[in-house]
Scaffold this active site. Structure first.
Site, PDB file in Angstrom:
ATOM      1  N   ASP A 410       0.910  -1.114   0.257  1.00  0.00           N
ATOM      2  CA  ASP A 410       0.018  -0.165   0.103  1.00  0.00           C
ATOM      3  C   ASP A 410       0.688   1.251   0.005  1.00  0.00           C
ATOM      4  OD1 ASP A 410      -1.981  -1.725   0.265  1.00  0.00           O
ATOM      5  OD2 ASP A 410      -2.764  -1.122   2.390  1.00  0.00           O
ATOM      6  N   ASP A 411       0.289   2.440  -0.377  1.00  0.00           N
ATOM      7  CA  ASP A 411       0.764   3.740  -0.161  1.00  0.00           C
ATOM      8  C   ASP A 411       1.808   4.287  -1.039  1.00  0.00           C
ATOM      9  OD1 ASP A 411      -0.935   3.654   1.998  1.00  0.00           O
ATOM     10  OD2 ASP A 411       0.724   3.908   3.541  1.00  0.00           O
ATOM     11  N   HIS A 460      -5.883   2.803  -3.852  1.00  0.00           N
ATOM     12  CA  HIS A 460      -5.756   3.192  -2.710  1.00  0.00           C
ATOM     13  C   HIS A 460      -6.399   4.697  -2.242  1.00  0.00           C
ATOM     14  CE1 HIS A 460      -4.752   1.971   1.453  1.00  0.00           C
ATOM     15  NE2 HIS A 460      -3.772   2.821   1.608  1.00  0.00           N
ATOM     16  N   HIS A 464      -5.309   9.066   0.320  1.00  0.00           N
ATOM     17  CA  HIS A 464      -5.089   8.390   1.691  1.00  0.00           C
ATOM     18  C   HIS A 464      -6.245   8.951   2.608  1.00  0.00           C
ATOM     19  CE1 HIS A 464      -3.300   5.611   4.730  1.00  0.00           C
ATOM     20  NE2 HIS A 464      -3.093   5.159   3.364  1.00  0.00           N
ATOM     21  N   HIS A 551       3.884  -2.164   2.924  1.00  0.00           N
ATOM     22  CA  HIS A 551       3.847  -0.820   2.698  1.00  0.00           C
ATOM     23  C   HIS A 551       5.132  -0.692   1.665  1.00  0.00           C
ATOM     24  CE1 HIS A 551       0.749  -0.766   5.754  1.00  0.00           C
ATOM     25  NE2 HIS A 551       0.264   0.165   4.993  1.00  0.00           N
TER      26      HIS A 551
HETATM   27 ZN    ZN Z   1      -2.428   2.923   3.582  1.00  0.00          ZN
END
Ligand code: ZN
Length: 598
Positions: A410-411, A460, A464, A551
């Site tokens: 993620d991210d 995502h 955020h 991440h």
């Molecule tokens: Zn995240």
């Protein structure tokens, strides 16, 4: 008496367990022979007593003599005790015989010889014939006539590497078609590579038997198809025929050139076309013409074979390809494509056979061509397997019967993401990246690479946002903006999403209009920022069907991935995208959240 008249003698095969024999090193020394007359006693004829150590006849301990106790034959040494665990010359000074640890002379059997004739400690597998004489320089079969072994001039069964057939010495090896002085390859258990006996120095692979006889056995009414291939770094190989393997399934080497011809029917022609690395499909050629790019280093990847001529209506031609990483594909026939196109997998061996028209295929016909050209970017289901063609022409095959895990990051994208991609590519695995929309333009190349190598791109959100606390309008714009930027870069809109912070509710699920992907293993990598802890969070807890949360913007996670990815592969896990995992494990639908697929 000559020992080795019949090279095809089938002898009793004793159990060949743990036989990693020491390789026959040069400098193996057999001492000079001495010849003397040894007496031979049989207790059933001569009488006397035998206590297992000494044979006493007429109150005298018998020495320097053979002795049979009615079952076993011993050699009583000059001190009267039986010779044990010893390779020795027969007193005739010519043959070599062996006494095992019980002092029994070995007949018609293999023995693991522990002490050489010179008295050195060895661990050699040798064979002793009906006379007890050791085989030397003999190419021989097991009792089924299937497994070929070679006893070298020192009587040691070759194993574990390349060896050279001995020259001279009666040419026994030569009688099998294995040429004196040529190299061959023996496996650790002593089995010799058959059908591709090789030559390490001139890189020539040749057949150990007679092609004419083989053709007669397998032809259709005397009509055969013959073919030969050029193997990378090797050379043109000996012509084979009628379903024999041309090329190698052991060397990991590509076929670069091929030629084929019909024997036994002037009214039948074979035409063929090949597809290869960089050059694609070449023109169709026929009847003995060489095609492909032999000696170019360019790998052949697919073939088509067809028949023509007035007798073509009498036959079908079947052929199949052995492909790097895929092994044997099923049989193709009469002009179909066999092999792979567009996925850069080398063709390593082919088998071709003529059959009477209308005959059954030699095998099932699920996959006879892996068509990466037509299927770029697609996932093609065949049986319980999914052929995943990446947009850049890579192929991963996911087997639904084997364990699989979805790594998710993620991210990102982030600066460390390419390192994770390098590792995934090195092991031909995939992952899912839930990217943040606002980062995508800064990491265009990384996003493109993720997509091109077959990874899944999920959303995502744009910035955020914790969607469970956002308005419906914000949820919608966060998703739409992200979809748009991703589509602008890679041409597709994400079909899965992960809510930031894992925050979702029924409104979120309804508005995002795609499955929300949660996780079953939370590495807490964002919190620990610790490589070792991230590694153990995965490796200590992983099981089939897990979705792992990480991440890729954190360097310790990037470092941990260098360990996690190979370790999971080593444990037999297939690293798949969320979409692939769901495909095999019950599917997924919009408006629902998933944390694993089992
Ligand atoms: Zn995240």
């Amino acid at each position: 008496m000559k020992v080795r008249q019949n090279v095809r003698r089938f002898f009793a095969l004793i159990i060949f367990l743990t036989m990693i024999l020491g390789i026959m090193a040069p400098g193996y020394v057999i001492p000079a022979k001495a010849s003397f007359e040894a007496k031979y006693y049989n207790i059933e004829e001569s009488g006397g007593t035998w206590d297992g150590t000494n044979y006493i006849l007429n109150d005298e301990i018998i020495r320097d003599a053979f002795f049979c106790d009615g079952v076993y034959t011993y050699f009583l040494q000059s001190d009267g005790t039986p010779m044990t665990n010893r390779l020795t010359y027969h007193p005739d000074g010519e043959h070599i015989i062996y006494f095992d640890e019980d002092g029994h002379e070995v007949f018609s059997n293999f023995a693991h010889v522990k002490t050489s004739i010179a008295g050195d400690e060895v661990d050699d597998l040798c064979f002793f014939d009906v006379h007890g004489y050791m085989y030397t320089n003999v190419l021989t079969y097991d009792q089924k006539g299937e497994i070929l072994y070679y006893a070298n001039p020192y009587g040691v069964m070759e194993c574990n590497g390349w060896f050279q057939f001995a020259e001279g010495a009666g040419g026994v090896a030569n009688a099998m078609g294995a040429t004196e002085g040529k190299w061959a390859y023996a496996y650790p258990d002593g089995r010799i590579e058959v059908g591709s006996l090789g030559d390490e120095s001139v890189k020539k692979i040749y057949k150990p038997y007679d092609l004419e006889n083989e053709k007669k056995k397998t032809s259709v009414n005397g009509v055969s198809i013959e073919y030969k291939v050029f193997i990378s770094d090797y050379d043109w190989q000996t012509t084979v025929a009628n379903k024999e393997t041309a090329g190698s399934t052991e060397l990991g080497k590509a076929i670069e050139g091929i030629a084929m011809d019909i024997d036994g029917d002037d009214n039948l022609s074979v035409s063929y076309q090949v597809y290869g690395q960089l050059y694609g499909w070449l023109d169709i050629v026929s009847d003995g013409t060489i095609t492909g790019m032999p000696s170019s280093g360019l790998k052949m990847q697919a073939i088509r074979v067809g028949l023509s001529g007035s007798d073509a209506e009498l036959y079908d031609v079947y052929y199949r390809s052995y492909v790097e990483g895929l092994e044997w594909l099923d049989w193709a026939m009469n002009g179909e494509v066999s092999g792979t196109t567009g996925v850069n997998r080398q063709l390593e061996a082919v088998e071709i056979v003529l059959t009477p028209k209308g005959s059954e295929a030699p095998g099932s016909r699920d996959v006879f061509c892996v068509d990466g050209e037509a299927n770029k970017g697609a996932k093609v289901a065949v049986g319980n397997k999914l052929y995943c063609f990446s947009p850049d022409g890579n192929l991963r095959v996911v087997d639904g019967s084997k364990p699989m895990v979805a790594l998710t990051y993620d991210d990102g994208p982030g600066d460390g993401t390419p390192t994770i991609l390098d590792t995934l590519a090195a092991y031909n695995q995939a992952a899912t990246f839930f990217v943040v929309g606002s980062r995508c333009n800064s990491y265009r190349d990384t996003l493109i690479r993720e997509y091109n190598m077959g990874c899944e791109i999920g959303s995502h959100t744009w910035s955020h946002v914790i969607l469970s606390k956002a308005s419906e309008e914000t949820i919608r714009s966060q998703m739409t903006d992200t979809d748009n930027v991703i589509e602008g870069i890679i041409g597709i809109r994400p079909t899965t999403m992960r809510p930031p912070g894992g925050g979702y509710n029924s409104t979120v699920l309804a508005v995002v209009e795609r499955p929300a992907i949660m996780w079953s293993i939370d590495t807490l990598d964002w919190k620990t920022r610790n490589t070792a802890m991230t590694i153990s969070a995965v490796l200590d807890n992983v099981s089939d069907g897990d979705i792992v949360l990480m991440h890729d913007i954190h360097q310790p996670t990037v470092a941990a991935s260098q360990t996690i990815i190979p370790a999971l592969v080593d444990r037999g896990y297939q690293l798949v995208t969320v979409e692939e995992l769901a495909y095999f494990r019950g599917g997924m639908e919009a408006g629902k959240a998933y944390s694993s697929f089992r």
